[in-house]
Structure formats: C-alpha cells, structure tokens
Write a protein that holds these residues in place. Sequence first.
Motif, PDB file in Angstrom:
ATOM      1  N   ASP A  18      38.351 -24.739  -4.742  1.00 18.10           N
ATOM      2  CA  ASP A  18      39.292 -25.722  -5.308  1.00 18.10           C
ATOM      3  C   ASP A  18      39.207 -27.066  -4.566  1.00 18.10           C
ATOM      4  O   ASP A  18      39.731 -28.075  -5.042  1.00 18.10           O
ATOM      5  CB  ASP A  18      40.734 -25.187  -5.267  1.00 18.10           C
ATOM      6  N   MET A  19      38.535 -27.091  -3.392  1.00 18.99           N
ATOM      7  CA  MET A  19      38.445 -28.326  -2.619  1.00 18.99           C
ATOM      8  C   MET A  19      37.181 -29.119  -2.950  1.00 18.99           C
ATOM      9  O   MET A  19      37.135 -30.330  -2.771  1.00 18.99           O
ATOM     10  CB  MET A  19      38.477 -28.010  -1.121  1.00 18.99           C
ATOM     11  N   THR A  20      36.143 -28.403  -3.383  1.00 23.61           N
ATOM     12  CA  THR A  20      34.911 -29.062  -3.822  1.00 23.61           C
ATOM     13  C   THR A  20      34.174 -28.157  -4.802  1.00 23.61           C
ATOM     14  O   THR A  20      34.006 -26.968  -4.535  1.00 23.61           O
ATOM     15  CB  THR A  20      33.967 -29.422  -2.649  1.00 23.61           C
ATOM     16  N   PRO A  21      33.723 -28.730  -5.913  1.00 26.53           N
ATOM     17  CA  PRO A  21      32.980 -27.909  -6.878  1.00 26.53           C
ATOM     18  C   PRO A  21      31.550 -27.631  -6.416  1.00 26.53           C
ATOM     19  O   PRO A  21      30.837 -26.863  -7.060  1.00 26.53           O
ATOM     20  CB  PRO A  21      32.972 -28.770  -8.135  1.00 26.53           C
ATOM     21  N   TYR A  22      31.137 -28.261  -5.314  1.00 29.79           N
ATOM     22  CA  TYR A  22      29.734 -28.150  -4.890  1.00 29.79           C
ATOM     23  C   TYR A  22      29.494 -27.063  -3.851  1.00 29.79           C
ATOM     24  O   TYR A  22      28.375 -26.864  -3.399  1.00 29.79           O
ATOM     25  CB  TYR A  22      29.246 -29.503  -4.344  1.00 29.79           C
ATOM     26  N   LEU A 248      32.455 -36.733  -2.015  1.00 32.30           N
ATOM     27  CA  LEU A 248      32.043 -35.356  -1.749  1.00 32.30           C
ATOM     28  C   LEU A 248      30.522 -35.250  -1.698  1.00 32.30           C
ATOM     29  O   LEU A 248      29.831 -35.883  -2.506  1.00 32.30           O
ATOM     30  CB  LEU A 248      32.556 -34.426  -2.852  1.00 32.30           C
ATOM     31  N   ALA A 249      30.029 -34.457  -0.774  1.00 39.67           N
ATOM     32  CA  ALA A 249      28.590 -34.153  -0.770  1.00 39.67           C
ATOM     33  C   ALA A 249      28.308 -33.249  -1.955  1.00 39.67           C
ATOM     34  O   ALA A 249      29.010 -32.259  -2.179  1.00 39.67           O
ATOM     35  CB  ALA A 249      28.203 -33.462   0.530  1.00 39.67           C
ATOM     36  N   LYS A 250      27.276 -33.590  -2.712  1.00 44.39           N
ATOM     37  CA  LYS A 250      26.938 -32.777  -3.888  1.00 44.39           C
ATOM     38  C   LYS A 250      26.072 -31.585  -3.499  1.00 44.39           C
ATOM     39  O   LYS A 250      25.874 -30.660  -4.278  1.00 44.39           O
ATOM     40  CB  LYS A 250      26.230 -33.631  -4.941  1.00 44.39           C
ATOM     41  N   SER A 251      25.527 -31.641  -2.298  1.00 41.11           N
ATOM     42  CA  SER A 251      24.727 -30.515  -1.797  1.00 41.11           C
ATOM     43  C   SER A 251      24.686 -30.600  -0.281  1.00 41.11           C
ATOM     44  O   SER A 251      24.942 -31.665   0.300  1.00 41.11           O
ATOM     45  CB  SER A 251      23.304 -30.570  -2.342  1.00 41.11           C
ATOM     46  N   ASN A 252      24.344 -29.470   0.338  1.00 40.78           N
ATOM     47  CA  ASN A 252      24.123 -29.491   1.790  1.00 40.78           C
ATOM     48  C   ASN A 252      22.926 -30.363   2.138  1.00 40.78           C
ATOM     49  O   ASN A 252      22.895 -30.978   3.204  1.00 40.78           O
ATOM     50  CB  ASN A 252      23.917 -28.069   2.300  1.00 40.78           C
TER      51      ASN A 252
END
Length: 289
Positions: A18-22, A248-252
């Motif tokens: 719930d905090m990030t969709p990624y 938000l970062a979309k990926s690591n």
Amino acid sequence: MNKTIVTAAVTGSVYTPDMTPYLPITPEEIANEAIRSCEAGAAIAHIHARDPKTGFPSADIELYRQIVERIREKSDIIIQITTGGFLTMSFEERTATIPALKPEMASFNMGSMNFLVPNRPETKSAIFANTFTDLENLVRMMKENGVKPEHEIYDPGMLSNTRLLINQGLISEPVHLDFVLGIRGGIEATPEALLFLKQSADRYFNNYTWSVCAAAQYEFPMVTVGMILGGNPRVGMEDNIFLSKGVLAKSNAELVDKVVRIAGELGKEIAGPDEAREILGLKRPAARG
Ligand code: ZN
C-alpha cells in the motif's frame, strides 16, 4: 584500493504494497528485481520472501527456494538471504533457509533490540531477539553450511558481540560488517554515528570489510558518507522506496543506478559479482561450476 561492492536489498520486510506499487512481492518479481539490480551494478542481492497473497514477510522455505533458483538460473549475483526475517518470527523460522538453501551469504543480526516499524503497531511491544545462544547457534549453522555471515550492526554494542565470537574462536577475520543506521531502536543515521561505528570497528578488528545502509531519506546521504570513508553501499526498497524526495523508485535497479552514479562521481570503481567474491573471500557456489 578495493572496488566498491553494491548490495541491493530488493524487498525486505518493512514497506508494504500500500506504500508503493513497485515493491516486488512474488518470488518471480523478487528474483527479477535482483537480476535487474545486478545488471545495474549490484554484486550482492539481499533477499527476503513475501507472502504473494498478503505482501507481508514470509518464512516459507519454498518461496525462498523459488527466488534463489530463479536468480541462480539467470544471474551471477551473490545471494545473501536474510536471517532477520521479521521480528515477530521465531529464530528457527528465520534461520531455516541456511541448511535448506546454503546461500553464499546470509545476514547475521548481532544482538537483541527494540525495532519499531512505524506502520506495524505490533512491533511497538516486540523485541528483535538475538540472544548470545542464538548467535552461537547461528554461527555454527552458517559454518556447517559454508555460508559467509554479514554481521548486521544496529548499535555499537553489536560490534563487541562480533568481537566476542572471534574471541570464542567461532568466527575468524576478515569479518564483513553492515552498519544499519536509523532504525528506531538502533543508532541514528548521522555522519557522526557512522564515523563512530567505523572508528570503533577499527579498534575491534584487524581485518574487516564493511557496508552501510540507512532507513528511508537517510539512505543516499549515509551510503555516500560511507563510500567516502571507504565502505560499500547497500540500497534498495528494503530500506528506502524513494528515488528522490516525493518520487517513488519504480525499480530497485533505479536505486542501484543512482548509487553507481554517485560512486562514479567519487572516483570509485564498481565490483562485479566475481570481483566481490574475491574481496569477500567467497568461494563460487559449487552448483554453478
Ligand atoms: Zn533484510
């Protein structure tokens, strides 16, 4: 000077979907994030499993097996499995992957502490228990299974606990430390705190390597200070989900890209997985030839 080893901690146990969709949740997503992080410059993948249905941390050995097998199929990255899990899990649950999967490395939490996860109220009255008996049992388990520990140092006393294992003849130098800054219950995320840990480690150990990670917005400032002091950075959605303020970062891999850029500006060269193996004294896993 050794090359810089980047660790990607791709999902952890603190942030929730719930905090990030990624945030990677399924074994496939977690493995893919580790593989992509390696392509971006990470030499170590620090791995937790998540329950694919709820997104919460899981101790299910089969989920871990799927993650590890998928990574090993497609990537050379060093696999480092958590033995911290989540602080409501038992010691047995947290360490079952060691004999079952024999990862090259595993995290090794060097003492008991309060560990507040702000969005999980049950952690307010829980203890992250790592007793001296637990430490002795885990170090033996790791040794039997050829697993190199990364000693997680959340507080200065945990350095002397690590030294104690050396004095007891249970581990030998060089040890690999990870300074974990900014957990509520551990040392704060400031340059002074990091310098204090580093100078203390210089007194306790003759030969060691180290990395640093820090919670949330402290991640990039603290890993940058760490690299300036000669340490290695750990980044990833376990510790921080933002690429920059409000983004938000979309990926690591984006987080790894950013730390590789910073390292480049500081004149550091990035170690590939095999170079990291050499620096850390790891033997390549037999299964992979
Ligand atoms: Zn972890």
